[in-house]
Design a protein around this motif. Sequence first.
Motif, short mmCIF file in Angstrom:
data_model
loop_
_atom_site.label_atom_id
_atom_site.label_comp_id
_atom_site.label_asym_id
_atom_site.label_seq_id
_atom_site.Cartn_x
_atom_site.Cartn_y
_atom_site.Cartn_z
N GLY A 249 0.81 -1.21 0.00
CA GLY A 249 0.00 0.00 0.00
C GLY A 249 0.84 1.25 0.00
O GLY A 249 0.36 2.33 -0.29
N GLY A 250 2.11 1.10 0.35
CA GLY A 250 3.01 2.23 0.38
C GLY A 250 2.92 3.06 1.65
O GLY A 250 3.73 3.91 1.89
N MET A 251 1.92 2.78 2.49
CA MET A 251 1.74 3.58 3.69
C MET A 251 2.04 2.75 4.93
O MET A 251 1.46 1.70 5.14
N LEU A 252 2.96 3.24 5.74
CA LEU A 252 3.35 2.51 6.94
C LEU A 252 4.14 3.45 7.84
O LEU A 252 5.11 4.06 7.39
N ARG A 253 3.73 3.59 9.09
CA ARG A 253 4.46 4.46 10.01
C ARG A 253 5.82 3.86 10.37
O ARG A 253 6.82 4.53 10.40
N ASP A 254 5.84 2.61 10.71
CA ASP A 254 7.06 1.93 11.13
C ASP A 254 7.15 0.64 10.33
O ASP A 254 6.26 -0.19 10.40
N PRO A 255 8.22 0.43 9.54
CA PRO A 255 8.28 -0.76 8.70
C PRO A 255 8.28 -2.06 9.50
O PRO A 255 7.88 -3.09 9.00
N GLY A 256 8.70 -2.02 10.77
CA GLY A 256 8.63 -3.18 11.66
C GLY A 256 9.04 -4.47 10.98
O GLY A 256 10.07 -4.54 10.32
N PRO A 257 8.19 -5.52 11.12
CA PRO A 257 8.56 -6.82 10.55
C PRO A 257 8.62 -6.83 9.02
O PRO A 257 9.31 -7.65 8.44
N ASP A 258 7.92 -5.93 8.36
CA ASP A 258 7.94 -5.93 6.90
C ASP A 258 9.24 -5.34 6.35
O ASP A 258 9.53 -5.49 5.18
N GLN A 259 10.03 -4.71 7.22
CA GLN A 259 11.30 -4.14 6.75
C GLN A 259 12.18 -5.21 6.13
O GLN A 259 12.80 -4.98 5.10
N GLU A 260 12.23 -6.38 6.73
CA GLU A 260 13.02 -7.47 6.16
C GLU A 260 12.51 -7.87 4.79
O GLU A 260 13.29 -8.14 3.89
N GLY A 261 11.21 -7.89 4.61
CA GLY A 261 10.64 -8.22 3.31
C GLY A 261 10.98 -7.18 2.25
O GLY A 261 11.27 -7.51 1.11
N LEU A 262 10.93 -5.91 2.65
CA LEU A 262 11.27 -4.84 1.73
C LEU A 262 12.72 -4.97 1.27
O LEU A 262 13.02 -4.87 0.07
N LEU A 263 13.61 -5.19 2.22
CA LEU A 263 15.03 -5.30 1.89
C LEU A 263 15.34 -6.59 1.14
O LEU A 263 16.19 -6.61 0.26
N ALA A 264 14.63 -7.67 1.48
CA ALA A 264 14.84 -8.94 0.78
C ALA A 264 14.45 -8.81 -0.69
O ALA A 264 15.17 -9.29 -1.58
N ARG A 265 13.32 -8.17 -0.97
CA ARG A 265 12.90 -7.96 -2.36
C ARG A 265 13.90 -7.09 -3.11
O ARG A 265 14.25 -7.37 -4.26
N LEU A 266 14.38 -6.05 -2.44
CA LEU A 266 15.34 -5.15 -3.06
C LEU A 266 16.64 -5.90 -3.38
O LEU A 266 17.17 -5.81 -4.48
N THR A 267 17.13 -6.68 -2.42
CA THR A 267 18.37 -7.44 -2.62
C THR A 267 18.21 -8.47 -3.72
O THR A 267 19.09 -8.63 -4.57
N THR A 268 17.09 -9.17 -3.74
CA THR A 268 16.82 -10.15 -4.78
C THR A 268 16.82 -9.50 -6.15
O THR A 268 17.40 -10.01 -7.11
N CYS A 269 16.18 -8.34 -6.25
CA CYS A 269 16.12 -7.63 -7.52
C CYS A 269 17.51 -7.18 -7.97
O CYS A 269 17.87 -7.33 -9.14
N VAL A 270 18.31 -6.65 -7.04
CA VAL A 270 19.67 -6.20 -7.37
C VAL A 270 20.50 -7.38 -7.87
O VAL A 270 21.20 -7.28 -8.88
N GLU A 271 20.42 -8.51 -7.19
CA GLU A 271 21.18 -9.69 -7.61
C GLU A 271 20.73 -10.20 -8.98
O GLU A 271 21.54 -10.58 -9.81
N TRP A 272 19.42 -10.18 -9.22
CA TRP A 272 18.89 -10.63 -10.51
C TRP A 272 19.36 -9.71 -11.64
O TRP A 272 19.77 -10.18 -12.71
N LEU A 273 19.31 -8.40 -11.41
CA LEU A 273 19.76 -7.44 -12.42
C LEU A 273 21.25 -7.56 -12.68
O LEU A 273 21.71 -7.39 -13.81
N ASP A 274 22.01 -7.87 -11.65
CA ASP A 274 23.45 -8.09 -11.80
C ASP A 274 23.71 -9.33 -12.66
O ASP A 274 24.45 -9.27 -13.65
N GLU A 275 23.06 -10.42 -12.32
CA GLU A 275 23.27 -11.69 -13.02
C GLU A 275 22.80 -11.67 -14.47
O GLU A 275 23.49 -12.17 -15.36
N HIS A 276 21.66 -11.07 -14.73
CA HIS A 276 21.06 -11.14 -16.07
C HIS A 276 21.34 -9.95 -16.97
O HIS A 276 21.28 -10.08 -18.20
#
Length: 103
Positions: A44-71
Amino acid sequence: MQPQPLRHPAGPGQLLDVRGVLSGTVDMRTYQHTHLVVFSRTAGGMLRDPGPDQEGLLARLTTCVEWLDEHFGFELVSVFTNPLEMQYIYYAMLRRRNGGQRQ
């Protein structure tokens, strides 16, 4: 057999959502720029404190960076966040290796 997602050309801008890149709805084969910024945010893009979803946000970002690097030969330049009022977005700035030539 499941239908393939509709693919959209990458661009014209240089800011892409990691969900579109990872799901294949953004066609990175059409991306012509040397530099790229991808971002990850809550659904939704709206969140006061990323809390537990912060790991998910960073995991998606890291996965995307690695995929763009590899491909597509993009290397990570920087990662940063911009905690706007009620919204957390994580960004990764990338640069294509080989002087901007696609691999």
